[in-house]
Structures are given as structure tokens and as C-alpha cells.
Design a protein around this motif. Sequence first.
Motif, PDB file in Angstrom:
ATOM      1  N   LEU A   1       2.169   1.767  -3.440  1.00 40.13           N
ATOM      2  CA  LEU A   1       1.120   2.282  -4.327  1.00 40.13           C
ATOM      3  C   LEU A   1       0.939   3.779  -4.119  1.00 40.13           C
ATOM      4  O   LEU A   1       0.773   4.533  -5.082  1.00 40.13           O
ATOM      5  CB  LEU A   1      -0.204   1.564  -4.074  1.00 40.13           C
ATOM      6  CG  LEU A   1      -0.395   0.208  -4.738  1.00 40.13           C
ATOM      7  CD1 LEU A   1      -1.716  -0.404  -4.322  1.00 40.13           C
ATOM      8  CD2 LEU A   1      -0.317   0.312  -6.250  1.00 40.13           C
ATOM      9  N   TRP A   2       0.949   4.217  -2.870  1.00 41.39           N
ATOM     10  CA  TRP A   2       0.822   5.647  -2.583  1.00 41.39           C
ATOM     11  C   TRP A   2       2.000   6.444  -3.132  1.00 41.39           C
ATOM     12  O   TRP A   2       1.854   7.618  -3.466  1.00 41.39           O
ATOM     13  CB  TRP A   2       0.712   5.881  -1.092  1.00 41.39           C
ATOM     14  CG  TRP A   2      -0.612   5.522  -0.495  1.00 41.39           C
ATOM     15  CD1 TRP A   2      -1.786   5.310  -1.157  1.00 41.39           C
ATOM     16  CD2 TRP A   2      -0.887   5.348   0.887  1.00 41.39           C
ATOM     17  NE1 TRP A   2      -2.773   4.995  -0.274  1.00 41.39           N
ATOM     18  CE2 TRP A   2      -2.254   5.015   1.002  1.00 41.39           C
ATOM     19  CE3 TRP A   2      -0.129   5.415   2.033  1.00 41.39           C
ATOM     20  CZ2 TRP A   2      -2.859   4.765   2.210  1.00 41.39           C
ATOM     21  CZ3 TRP A   2      -0.739   5.172   3.243  1.00 41.39           C
ATOM     22  CH2 TRP A   2      -2.090   4.856   3.327  1.00 41.39           C
ATOM     23  N   LEU A   3       3.164   5.794  -3.192  1.00 40.95           N
ATOM     24  CA  LEU A   3       4.350   6.470  -3.706  1.00 40.95           C
ATOM     25  C   LEU A   3       4.409   6.494  -5.233  1.00 40.95           C
ATOM     26  O   LEU A   3       5.338   7.054  -5.809  1.00 40.95           O
ATOM     27  CB  LEU A   3       5.614   5.819  -3.147  1.00 40.95           C
ATOM     28  CG  LEU A   3       5.846   6.032  -1.655  1.00 40.95           C
ATOM     29  CD1 LEU A   3       7.079   5.254  -1.196  1.00 40.95           C
ATOM     30  CD2 LEU A   3       5.998   7.515  -1.341  1.00 40.95           C
TER      31      LEU A   3
ATOM     32  N   VAL B   1       0.837  -1.204   0.000  1.00 36.19           N
ATOM     33  CA  VAL B   1       0.000   0.000   0.000  1.00 36.19           C
ATOM     34  C   VAL B   1       0.874   1.257   0.000  1.00 36.19           C
ATOM     35  O   VAL B   1       0.593   2.215  -0.730  1.00 36.19           O
ATOM     36  CB  VAL B   1      -0.963  -0.019   1.203  1.00 36.19           C
ATOM     37  CG1 VAL B   1      -1.670   1.308   1.365  1.00 36.19           C
ATOM     38  CG2 VAL B   1      -1.976  -1.147   1.034  1.00 36.19           C
ATOM     39  N   LEU B   2       1.938   1.257   0.779  1.00 35.75           N
ATOM     40  CA  LEU B   2       2.837   2.407   0.795  1.00 35.75           C
ATOM     41  C   LEU B   2       3.452   2.647  -0.581  1.00 35.75           C
ATOM     42  O   LEU B   2       3.524   3.795  -1.050  1.00 35.75           O
ATOM     43  CB  LEU B   2       3.945   2.194   1.838  1.00 35.75           C
ATOM     44  CG  LEU B   2       4.983   3.296   1.923  1.00 35.75           C
ATOM     45  CD1 LEU B   2       4.361   4.563   2.495  1.00 35.75           C
ATOM     46  CD2 LEU B   2       6.152   2.856   2.766  1.00 35.75           C
TER      47      LEU B   2
END
Length: 106
Positions: free
Chosen positions: A48-50, A45-46
Motif C-alpha cells: 500500500l505504501w508503494l 501494508v508495504l
Amino acid sequence: MELLFVTVIGAALGLGVRYGVPGRETHGLLLIPAIAAAATAATWVLLLWLGFTFDGGWIWVFSLVIGPAVALAFALKLPPRRRAADDELLARLMAPGGMPASTRTV
């Protein structure tokens, strides 16, 4: 859907970590795989956010390396801490007056 896949694969790798590291008798069966699954999902998830894309290869590589690495760190750190805590508790309970009155049986 890919998050589910990467989490399950991370848990499976965590199960491999559990059986590859000594000291597994000091913690539960699913603790290390659960840690690996959680770390893998959080990494996914991190990333993907990046800005990584779910169909890119690097997000898979990073997630499936970082998750089991976190589980490995826990698998190496937990047994000595558990043994030390167990030894301290045993010493405290064996000392005169070590057991609290509320837990004594008559």
C-alpha cells in the motif's frame, strides 16, 4: 477492512503450511500461522505504501504468496534448529556437573 481479510486468509494458509511440512511437533500450534499472518499483513501494508491499491488484484496475489512463503521458510528452518538445541541441552545436562546448583532438587 481488507487488511483484516488478507491477514485471516494468510493465517489460514499458514495453518496449511504447518500441516504440510514435516517437523510440526517441534513448535507450537499457532507459531507458523502467526508468522504467516504477520508477514502477509506486513507485505500488504508495504505494498500500500508503494502505491498499490487495495482493490487491485496484484496486492492480494503478492501478499498471499509472500506471507505463506515466509511461514514455509520458518517451518523448514525451525525443526532442525530445535532438534540441535534439544540435543545440545540434553548433552549438557547429562554431563557430570552439567546441571547448575540452583536448579537441583534435594
